[in-house]
Design a protein around this motif. Sequence first.
Motif, PDB file in Angstrom:
ATOM      1  N   SER A 212      35.636  48.217  45.853  1.00 16.22           N
ATOM      2  CA  SER A 212      37.045  48.157  45.420  1.00 16.22           C
ATOM      3  C   SER A 212      37.985  48.700  46.493  1.00 16.22           C
ATOM      4  O   SER A 212      38.985  49.356  46.194  1.00 16.22           O
ATOM      5  N   VAL A 232      41.759  49.148  45.584  1.00 16.15           N
ATOM      6  CA  VAL A 232      42.434  48.133  44.772  1.00 16.15           C
ATOM      7  C   VAL A 232      42.058  48.315  43.301  1.00 16.15           C
ATOM      8  O   VAL A 232      41.011  48.890  42.972  1.00 16.15           O
ATOM      9  N   ASP A 233      42.951  47.813  42.439  1.00 16.84           N
ATOM     10  CA  ASP A 233      42.672  47.890  41.006  1.00 16.84           C
ATOM     11  C   ASP A 233      41.863  46.662  40.557  1.00 16.84           C
ATOM     12  O   ASP A 233      41.439  45.850  41.382  1.00 16.84           O
ATOM     13  N   GLU A 234      41.680  46.498  39.238  1.00 12.31           N
ATOM     14  CA  GLU A 234      40.855  45.396  38.740  1.00 12.31           C
ATOM     15  C   GLU A 234      41.465  44.028  38.998  1.00 12.31           C
ATOM     16  O   GLU A 234      40.799  43.006  38.873  1.00 12.31           O
ATOM     17  N   HIS A 235      42.737  44.003  39.365  1.00 14.08           N
ATOM     18  CA  HIS A 235      43.399  42.731  39.717  1.00 14.08           C
ATOM     19  C   HIS A 235      43.535  42.584  41.238  1.00 14.08           C
ATOM     20  O   HIS A 235      44.281  41.742  41.710  1.00 14.08           O
ATOM     21  N   PHE A 236      42.845  43.421  41.992  1.00 12.61           N
ATOM     22  CA  PHE A 236      42.832  43.419  43.460  1.00 12.61           C
ATOM     23  C   PHE A 236      44.185  43.797  44.063  1.00 12.61           C
ATOM     24  O   PHE A 236      44.465  43.458  45.205  1.00 12.61           O
ATOM     25  N   ASN A 237      45.011  44.477  43.325  1.00 14.68           N
ATOM     26  CA  ASN A 237      46.269  44.973  43.854  1.00 14.68           C
ATOM     27  C   ASN A 237      46.061  46.358  44.473  1.00 14.68           C
ATOM     28  O   ASN A 237      45.358  47.199  43.891  1.00 14.68           O
ATOM     29  N   LYS A 366      29.372  37.731  36.667  1.00 12.78           N
ATOM     30  CA  LYS A 366      29.406  39.193  36.644  1.00 12.78           C
ATOM     31  C   LYS A 366      27.978  39.744  36.628  1.00 12.78           C
ATOM     32  O   LYS A 366      27.074  39.126  36.057  1.00 12.78           O
TER      33      LYS A 366
END
Length: 424
Positions: A212, A232-237, A366
């Motif tokens: 991440s 990054v967060d779970e939304h790749f931000n 996943k």
Amino acid sequence: MKERYDVVVIGAGPGGLAAAISAKKEGAESVLIIDRDKEPGGILNQCIHNGFGVEIFKEDLPGPAYAERFINEAESVGVEFLLDSMVLDITPSKKVYVTSKWFGFKEIEATSIILAMGARERTRAQIRIPGFRPVGVYTAGTAQRFVNIEGFMPGKRFVILGSGDIGMIMARRLTLEGAKVERVLEIMPHLTGLTRNYVQCLQDFNIPLQLSHTVNRILGKNRVEAIESVQVDEHFNPIKGTEEIIPADTLLLSVGLIPENELSKKVGVKIDPLIQGPFVDEEMQTSVPGIFAAGNVVHIFDLVDWVTDAGITAGKGAARYVKVVKEKGDFVKLVPGNNIHHIVPQYIKRDALINGPVKLMMRVVKPIEEKVWVEVSDGQNLITRKLERYVRPAEMVTLTIPQKAYDDVRKTKELIVSVERFGG
């Protein structure tokens, strides 16, 4: 060199070599391999590490030794090579247009063509890393060629973006050559290469892996001076406040491969938009009759042994096509179900099982780190299933539809492949 061949194979990597040998053994009288490189073997020639042949030969071989076995066998069965030559175009009528500094331009006719052009690496432009464009940013495969073929070290202090297999293998290779690999950054929350490479190439050499995390920017105008990483967060931000400056003079990119299908598209082969490879049937025949595909040009395999296996299948199919003009097939569609990213082949002939079991290859969406069923159904009834200890996106899953399912497959329009929790 003749002007007409039963089978022309484009690409002399592991998939192309295996396909050519297989086609010759299956009865094709004349088989030609064309490759733009000066030596056959493809990417195997620069992969001097072990890990090849465990499935096919039950031996742990380095890449060049693995390639040498197939090159020798191809020569022994009478496969012809046209190297240092570039295929410019192919047509649905199986004409191959090729050029070389040695003979200029040539037109070759084939009864069947096998596409085995492999894949290329994603570059900085494709993942849109912002910042200056200094010297010191390479793909992992380019760096591998520099070190293993050219004898040139591209830097002294490295950061690697992406936990793909080439990147992790290069982390170990560079460390053995005296370089410092500061860390491997991976934007996904899980490993994208094989677990064995994580253990043997990173853990054994104390090279940190940060999941991440990605590259926020590259510092340095003329030469890379440092890399700014960010979580990054779970939304790749990017998560503000997690930035870190990592001193380094070189950034390697190991961020995935793209099947090379420019020729496939030009000839009208239908491409699966999900995996960027051709739609193929159980013989690896594409949507253009008589044109087959083998290896990473179809989808990205995790082991070269599976590339070889697919090449053998394509070679057999091409040779059979040469023998008889196939009637238009009646197909059953393979549909990705729960936690399945894609399946190859995407279609099988309705009567495919009359010739024996059909092997499916797939990747999951996943990771599930517990026992699961990998199942094939017609939407109502279970056709077959296989128990796996776990499934991970980086590791290909295979499942064979047994011949006894012939009647079930003939009755349905589509087969759904899914992953279900054991006992769930």
